[in-house]
Write an enzyme that holds these catalytic residues in place. Structure first.
Site, PDB file in Angstrom:
ATOM      1  N   HIS A 216      -1.033  23.528 -17.695  1.00 19.50           N
ATOM      2  CA  HIS A 216      -1.064  23.636 -16.006  1.00 19.50           C
ATOM      3  C   HIS A 216      -0.590  24.800 -15.519  1.00 19.50           C
ATOM      4  O   HIS A 216       0.451  25.437 -16.763  1.00 19.50           O
ATOM      5  CB  HIS A 216      -0.353  22.400 -15.183  1.00 19.50           C
ATOM      6  CG  HIS A 216      -0.892  21.339 -15.110  1.00 19.50           C
ATOM      7  ND1 HIS A 216      -1.725  20.545 -14.414  1.00 19.50           N
ATOM      8  CD2 HIS A 216      -1.816  20.421 -16.741  1.00 19.50           C
ATOM      9  CE1 HIS A 216      -2.521  19.804 -14.574  1.00 19.50           C
ATOM     10  NE2 HIS A 216      -2.438  19.319 -15.715  1.00 19.50           N
TER      11      HIS A 216
ATOM     12  N   GLU B  12       5.633  15.335 -17.709  1.00 21.81           N
ATOM     13  CA  GLU B  12       4.711  15.592 -18.943  1.00 21.81           C
ATOM     14  C   GLU B  12       5.895  16.165 -19.832  1.00 21.81           C
ATOM     15  O   GLU B  12       5.539  16.918 -21.185  1.00 21.81           O
ATOM     16  CB  GLU B  12       3.588  15.920 -18.959  1.00 21.81           C
ATOM     17  CG  GLU B  12       2.452  15.431 -18.411  1.00 21.81           C
ATOM     18  CD  GLU B  12       1.756  15.404 -19.100  1.00 21.81           C
ATOM     19  OE1 GLU B  12       1.106  16.589 -20.058  1.00 21.81           O
ATOM     20  OE2 GLU B  12       0.328  14.634 -18.828  1.00 21.81           O
TER      21      GLU B  12
END
Lengths: 411, 411
Positions: free
Chosen positions: A273, A49
């Site tokens: 995360h 990402e």
């Protein structure tokens, strides 16, 4: 059988949540990640990402001294978001884009546009040990109870397993790091590990330090959506470092760590995360006496896979296939209706021009608007129909492959 | 150094030209191909352009006795058109779809819709020899003098080379058969062979029988477009069987044949391309004394590639990149203009509603038609813009990779 440790590999994996204009405090976090990786250098950094090439450029600049070699994997409109940084030269790369990856009209999910993929970089580590390291990401799970994308994610997992089986022979050590959007007990994870023989660093680690149960999406992280994690008070583990060896090497995970929310000395975490950090020891093994030098590919591609996982995945893919067929028919029906409406209007217009009707029943403006609408619907529905035809074909291909793999497992 | 021949491999490759509703006498030709393959059985049959699953089904039925194992590679809307038939079990498969493959709006060329790919099937042949066999096809060359798709085809070639380098370690013998839409002296062919070490069966064959110079697109074939072949009175060679060995094996091409237009006893050829048939001898080689059992991947991915081919490909990719940027800007400009027109109309409509204007300058019908047109252009131009953004990104990625590969070659 075992010789001295030949190599210590420190691997870092993080889903950076670097969506331009959408991810909160993105640039600040990217700088934090870069600084942290400079302070504690790793041999391999596998990031996901990183959608913005500027962010990648910034990281490359920051990591120039500790991980001078890097590769950014481009795909589709937004890119794959994957990149790899390495202490040792990256000799060769390959990007494999999964055939199925959501729908272009699900703009709010956006997976389709970024072309989820698995990247692959070949490194020669110290002492001639070849490693392939793969950052990867699978389709997100937006709702666990009603997971519309489960079939797509399982097809991605199946393709990922095929890809790993075919490419892993080129290296001594195979390393995967990424956000699999799949929990350890889920069918996808059992399928992947079973079909490839990959080992989970968390399960194998001698020492562990970090979030309880190795969770990587935790309620304590200020960027996570708390409502999504309600059924899991501790959080969930969906980010992994996986590994296996080929040829004459053995790998052991000495230590696994995760970050635990807020970054040290900061008020924000690195991402939504948690990062996963593994220290692996790679040892050279002696070949047993009399063993052949040539190591053939395992005869049965799912030798290690529990047939249950394949059966379960197969059932889910079939459900997906039914859904794709339903959507295909619905789009096809809509296209036919729009076409009929257009033809009717054309006939009425021709009739009016030829003077068949006494007077035009509708004003020209309404007719034109209706025709434009029908044309729009016709085009849109045709595109949708083709999209779901393709979806159906690819799901069917995976279904057949899984079905073919199954009888080999049966006693 | 050389032992006895361990394996004779007979390989068949043909571009079947099986486009539904468009290819002339398709079903008749598919039956002919099936019958011919039954009369003279091969160990591996690599077919391209089998777009219809019914055709594949028919071939599978016909080849059931001589090549009982088969796989059909599905991709995109129409499919990849690739399939493989084998005398020995196919243990594992993988489909790699090239990232770039023409444009969806070039409907008359249609390459985009079929998702050109390279398939890969693992076979265990007799005596434990592992073979991977890959049917493949690259983007067509529609006009040699003004080849709009050259950059796309070169990126496909580059990705194909990466794919082969990464997957070839899993097998003893690597076989590729297909329509590369590239002549032997073209930059694409030099790039592919140089970067992978693949050998051309035609160039290496001890015996050759067939069309002069091994041509596979010949003027004598009644289905070829004669005007396209005018600069080449003998025809062109664009279909190949390529091979290489990994581990301790050596391959020699004993014989190569091509069909020569009309099929024996018929009034039509099998396809618009000629089939290529190779007989390969695979021998086991002794490992030299003192050689290491582990065979590392070549350190330099383009060790064998003439730097000239990479430089030439790089130049062509840069030309393609400039084109993609031009098209991206043009589409972007068009989208902005359409948006301005829409905003102008919205302002005029709002003005008319608020009673600012004395009278509406245009009739409502024209306004609506213009708005619908502007909206259509806006949507279309935005899609085109995104398409060319993606094209540019992927061309840039290939350009960077080629550029990175170059310095390693320089003395």
């Amino acid at each position: 059988m075992e010789g001295d440790p030949v190599l210590q590999l420190r691997v870092f994996s993080l889903n950076c949540w670097g969506i331009r204009y959408l991810s909160r405090r993105r640039q600040e976090r990217v700088r934090l990640i870069g600084d942290s990786l400079c302070r504690e250098p790793f041999d391999l950094v596998l990031l996901q990402e990183v959608w913005s090439e500027q962010d990648y450029g910034l990281l490359r600049e920051k990591l120039g001294s500790c991980c001078p070699f890097s590769h950014y994997f481009r795909s589709r409109v937004i890119g794959s978001g994957l990149c790899v940084f390495s202490k040792f030269p990256i000799l060769d790369t390959l990007l494999y884009q999964y055939s199925l990856n959501g729908y272009p009209y699900m703009l709010q999910h956006g997976d389709w546009f970024c072309g989820k993929s698995v990247g692959l970089g070949d490194n020669e580590q110290q002492q001639g040990v070849m490693a392939t390291s793969s950052p990867l990401q699978l389709h997100a799970e937006y709702c666990r109870d009603k997971d519309t994308y489960l079939a797509h994610r399982l097809v991605q997992t199946w393709e990922l397993a095929q890809f790993i089986r075919h490419t892993s022979h080129a290296a001594d050590v195979v390393l995967l790091g990424g956000d699999l959007n799949t929990q350890p007990q889920d069918v996808g994870m059992r399928l992947l590990r079973g079909c490839t023989g990959l080992r989970d660093a968390f399960a194998e680690a001698k020492r562990f330090e970090g979030c309880k149960d190795g969770c990587t999406l935790i309620p304590d992280n200020c960027f996570t959506v708390k409502t999504e994690l309600q059924p899991f008070p501790l959080g969930i583990r969906i980010d992994y470092i996986l590994y296996k060896t080929e040829s004459n090497f053995a790998v052991k995970c000495e230590e696994l760590r995760t970050t635990t929310g807020t970054a040290p000395g900061q008020d924000i975490p690195y991402s939504d995360h948690e990062a996963v950090m593994a220290t692996l020891h790679v040892r050279r093994q002696e070949r047993p006496q009399g063993a052949s030098a040539a190591e053939p590919l395992p005869a049965d591609p799912v030798t290690e896979a529990p047939a249950d996982a394949v059966t379960e995945a197969l059932a889910e893919v079939r459900v997906g296939l039914q859904g794709a067929r339903r959507r295909r028919y619905a789009a096809g029906r809509l296209a036919v209706l729009a076409l009929l409406l257009l033809l009717l209007q054309a006939a009425a217009a021709l009739g009016a021009l030829a003077g068949w009707g006494a007077a035009q029943p509708f004003p020209a403006l309404s007719c034109c608007l209706l025709a434009a609408l029908a044309l729009g619907i016709l085009l849109g529905a045709t595109c949708l129909h083709l999209l779901h035809v393709t979806e159906g074909r690819l799901l069917q291909a995976a279904e057949e492959e899984m079905r073919m793999a199954l009888p080999l497992r049966r006693p």
